[in-house]
Scaffold this motif. Structure first.
Motif, PDB file in Angstrom:
ATOM      1  N   GLU A 167      -9.619   1.355  -1.775  1.00  0.00           N
ATOM      2  CA  GLU A 167      -9.490   1.059  -0.340  1.00  0.00           C
ATOM      3  C   GLU A 167      -8.194   1.649   0.210  1.00  0.00           C
ATOM      4  O   GLU A 167      -8.161   2.222   1.300  1.00  0.00           O
ATOM      5  CB  GLU A 167      -9.506  -0.459  -0.112  1.00  0.00           C
ATOM      6  CG  GLU A 167     -10.867  -1.099  -0.373  1.00  0.00           C
ATOM      7  CD  GLU A 167     -10.778  -2.603  -0.630  1.00  0.00           C
ATOM      8  OE1 GLU A 167      -9.797  -3.246  -0.196  1.00  0.00           O
ATOM      9  OE2 GLU A 167     -11.704  -3.132  -1.283  1.00  0.00           O
ATOM     10  N   THR A 168      -7.136   1.502  -0.577  1.00  0.00           N
ATOM     11  CA  THR A 168      -5.838   2.018  -0.130  1.00  0.00           C
ATOM     12  C   THR A 168      -5.908   3.535   0.048  1.00  0.00           C
ATOM     13  O   THR A 168      -5.405   4.085   1.035  1.00  0.00           O
ATOM     14  CB  THR A 168      -4.752   1.653  -1.169  1.00  0.00           C
ATOM     15  OG1 THR A 168      -4.804   0.241  -1.410  1.00  0.00           O
ATOM     16  CG2 THR A 168      -3.361   2.020  -0.678  1.00  0.00           C
TER      17      THR A 168
ATOM     18  N   ALA B 160       0.824  -1.209   0.000  1.00  0.00           N
ATOM     19  CA  ALA B 160       0.000   0.000   0.000  1.00  0.00           C
ATOM     20  C   ALA B 160       0.861   1.263   0.000  1.00  0.00           C
ATOM     21  O   ALA B 160       0.553   2.235  -0.699  1.00  0.00           O
ATOM     22  CB  ALA B 160      -0.928  -0.005   1.219  1.00  0.00           C
ATOM     23  N   GLN B 161       1.941   1.243   0.762  1.00  0.00           N
ATOM     24  CA  GLN B 161       2.744   2.464   0.869  1.00  0.00           C
ATOM     25  C   GLN B 161       3.335   2.847  -0.484  1.00  0.00           C
ATOM     26  O   GLN B 161       3.366   4.032  -0.846  1.00  0.00           O
ATOM     27  CB  GLN B 161       3.850   2.298   1.924  1.00  0.00           C
ATOM     28  CG  GLN B 161       4.525   3.611   2.314  1.00  0.00           C
ATOM     29  CD  GLN B 161       3.518   4.725   2.665  1.00  0.00           C
ATOM     30  OE1 GLN B 161       2.652   4.537   3.525  1.00  0.00           O
ATOM     31  NE2 GLN B 161       3.609   5.869   1.985  1.00  0.00           N
TER      32      GLN B 161
ATOM     33  N   ASP C 208      -8.262   4.379   3.089  1.00  0.00           N
ATOM     34  CA  ASP C 208      -7.607   4.060   4.370  1.00  0.00           C
ATOM     35  C   ASP C 208      -6.611   5.140   4.764  1.00  0.00           C
ATOM     36  O   ASP C 208      -6.436   5.449   5.940  1.00  0.00           O
ATOM     37  CB  ASP C 208      -6.868   2.712   4.276  1.00  0.00           C
ATOM     38  CG  ASP C 208      -7.826   1.530   4.310  1.00  0.00           C
ATOM     39  OD1 ASP C 208      -9.010   1.728   4.648  1.00  0.00           O
ATOM     40  OD2 ASP C 208      -7.390   0.399   3.992  1.00  0.00           O
TER      41      ASP C 208
END
Ligand code: TPP
Lengths: 334, 309
Positions: free
Chosen positions: A258-259, A226-227, A262
């Motif tokens: 979603e990433t 994700a990062q 979030d």
């Protein structure tokens, strides 16, 4: 002209399996369709024919896992999760068996219509705890998929391309990473599998019309870094366009959404793919156009993201490859 | 509908059409025509009680998939006539037999010959793997092994409603490898669904080759009987055997006719391709020419004049 590789899976699987005797080749009556017919003929002791009975094959594979083997299941992607879903959960995913699910003909890459088109497989697999998901987008990734899949400590589902496959990359899949194919600053395009080639077709036209493109290709869908994605999103001005050979619910578009949510990223996201619809039978270029999965659809997505028309037409895009309907690299017309 | 041809003639017509189509298109499901021609011809030409087609002779293009925003959606079942209480219904369970079924629709005058030219063409409803919007189809059966269950449910429902029409399924022997087939027989027997009829093309073939070399299924008839069906072995190229078999009493049980067939019947040349018969694609132009000559002769037609395909 892009280099085309004939049946890359066939040779890659054979090489890998021969070097790894605990690997077994399982097949459900689609052996040549999954390019393991040569393997069956040359290595019958490492091949298990299970007939057209996918539910049994799935739990059987769970049992082989218990016995210390690492079965590679070969069939069309749909037949690895629709019918044997319960078996997949109970016999494979929950106990984290090292079962390698090789799903051929992902999405609309088959003319077989609804029953043959795995258009929601990523969504299903993403929601299964313990599951790893890999997707191949070129011949080099197909050649490295066996080793990548077999490096996973648990079950893994792979979308595998077959037949005549373009070579786009020169390095193998490194599980957990993503490929950065363009480093621009306006728009981030995220693709996987066959849609990556579409994005490559569109890139020159987009650049020519003044859009600086950043392009990521995903071969590892779960687990997901994700990062790394967030860093890329931070370096573009407008936002993100995803293009997937899958429904827009639960696939890479959802993954990106979603990433972003979030992390509280406030940029726009355009998700392209099958829009809450089944597909039907037809050739790959026709279906990609019909359902908006091709390079032209991507340029429209970019237009809508940046809020201005780019005037790109079909003629401005790099030529599409047209696969022969009948070719010796395919077992049947599917 | 009045059948103007003999069932033998329809069966020959099916083989000819599938042959011509396959030569023209550089390949096709030819062996399925060889094994199943009599069964499908018999069903359409004499056994099934069907009404007049309700859909145009020349199939409409693909009209979208079912969804709330597609109110005009309809299946291809109208080629078999209306779904009225007195009429029979037919499911082609192995949907890759669609080419054979389309040829049969043409032979019995339910679809125009142009329909076959649309086979597997982009934007056409005449799909390679019969879809539920394809001519003669009412449900999707491309995922094998679900056909008999659907038919059993429909048959139960029609019985409950007091409809005299029967439900027929054309099955393939590969389907007996799927567990669902056995669940269907079990349920049909348990619920006494005797308005359910199946004819199975036992050609002993599947994708990978001879079934005995892929997954042995043993004595299908004995297994079906133990699961509660009435099952009869016949020579699947013998129309009289079909006529007799269907008269077999089967109170409270589905009737399943096991039509033992040859996958190269009528196209002997295909024997040279054994055991890879599932989808016949010519290995070379030479082979195409040979097949074109030899099979045409056996079927009593002129070789196909095909262009560059
Ligand atoms: C559930 C399912 N698994 C696999 C397939 C792929 N497939 C299509 S036809 C076939 C088997 C063919 O054997 P059979 O049904 O006996 O047909 P025939 O050999 O007579 O053509 C298979 C495995 C499928 N369509 N559905």
């Amino acid at each position: 002209m892009v280099e085309m590789v004939s049946r890359p899976y066939a040779g890659a699987f054979e090489k890998y399996a021969v070097a790894n005797p605990e690997v077994l080749c399982l097949s459900a009556d689609l052996t040549s369709s999954c390019e393991v017919d040569g393997f069956r003929d040359r290595h019958p002791d490492q091949f298990i024919s299970l007939g057209m009975a996918e539910q049994n094959m799935m739990s059987f594979a769970g049992g082989l896992g218990l016995a210390g083997f690492r079965p590679f299941l070969h069939t069309f992607g749909v037949f690895l999760y629709r019918r044997p879903y319960d078996q997949l959960m109970a016999s494979v995913a929950y106990p984290r068996r090292k079962v390698r699910l090789m799903g051929f003909l992902p999405g609309i890459t088959t003319p077989g219509g609804m029953t043959h088109q795995a258009i929601e497989d990523i969504s299903v697999m993403r929601s299964i705890p313990n599951m790893t998901i890999l997707e191949t987008g070129d011949a080099t990734e197909v050649e490295s998929i066996c080793e990548a899949a077999d490096s996973i400590d648990g079950p893994v589902y792979c979308r595998v391309l077959r037949g005549s496959v373009p070579r786009l990359f020169d390095t193998p899949i490194k599980v957990g990473e993503m490929r950065e194919l363009a480093h621009g600053a306006d728009v981030l395009i995220v693709t996987a599998g066959i849609t990556t080639e579409e994005a490559l077709r569109a890139r020159a036209a987009l650049e020519a019309s003044g859009v600086s493109v950043r392009h990521l290709h995903l071969h590892t869908i779960k687990p997901f870094n994700a990062q790394a994605l967030l860093d890329h999103i931070a370096s573009v001005r407008h936002g993100v366009v995803t293009l997937e050979n899958h429904v827009t619910e639960g696939g890479i578009g959802s993954l990106v959404a979603e990433t972003m949510a979030d992390a509280g990223v406030g940029k726009r996201l355009i998700r392209l793919g099958l829009k809450d619809t089944y597909a039907h039978g037809g050739s790959k270029p026709y279906l990609m156009r019909f359902y908006g999965l091709d390079a032209l659809a991507l340029t429209r997505g970019v237009e809508s993201l940046i809020g201005q028309p780019l005037g790109i037409s079909e003629d401005d895009l790099d030529a599409a490859r047209v696969d022969a309907v009948h070719s010796l690299v395919k077992a049947e017309a599917l | 509908m009045l059948n103007s041809k003999t069932t033998d003639a329809v069966a020959l017509g099916i083989r000819r059409r599938v042959f011509e189509h396959s030569i023209r298109n550089n390949g096709g499901y030819m062996s399925q025509a060889c094994s199943a021609a009599e069964q499908i011809a018999w069903l359409y030409n004499e056994e099934l009680k069907l009404g007049q087609p309700t859909l145009p002779m020349i199939p409409k293009p693909f009209g979208g998939v079912p969804s709330a925003s597609n109110p005009d959606y309809h299946t291809g079942a109208g080629y078999n006539g209306p779904a009225a209480p007195q009429f029979d219904r037919l499911f082609i369970a192995p949907a890759h037999y669609a080419l054979v079924a389309y040829a049969a629709l043409i032979e019995v005058g339910r679809m125009a010959p142009e329909g076959l030219d649309m086979f597997n063409k982009d934007g056409s409803s005449v799909e390679m793997i019969g879809a539920e919007h394809s001519p003669g189809m009412e449900v999707h059966n491309g995922t094998l092994g679900i056909g008999l269950s659907t038919a059993a449910g429909l048959a139960w429902g029609r019985k409950r409603r007091g409809e005299p029409g029967r439900v027929w399924v054309f099955m393939s022997d590969g389907e007996v490898q799927e567990g669902q087939t056995w669940e269907a027989v079990q349920a049909a027997a348990y619920h006494g669904i005797d308005n359910l009829y199946a004819i199975m093309d036992v050609n002993a073939q599947q994708c990978d080759g001879a079934m005995s070399s892929v997954m042995e299924v043993g004595d299908i008839r004995a297994k079906l009987e133990l699961f509660g069906a009435r099952a009869i072995d016949i020579d699947g190229h013998d129309l009289d055997a079909m006529r007799q078999a269907v008269a077999e009493p089967h109170d409270g049980r589905p009737l399943i006719i096991l039509a033992h067939t040859s996958p190269f019947r009528g196209m002997s040349f295909l024997e040279r391709r054994f055991p890879r018969l599932h989808y016949v694609r010519f290995k070379s132009e030479q082979e195409r020419v040979e097949m074109n000559t030899e099979i045409a002769r056996e079927l009593g037609v002129e070789p196909v004049a095909y262009g560059e395909h």
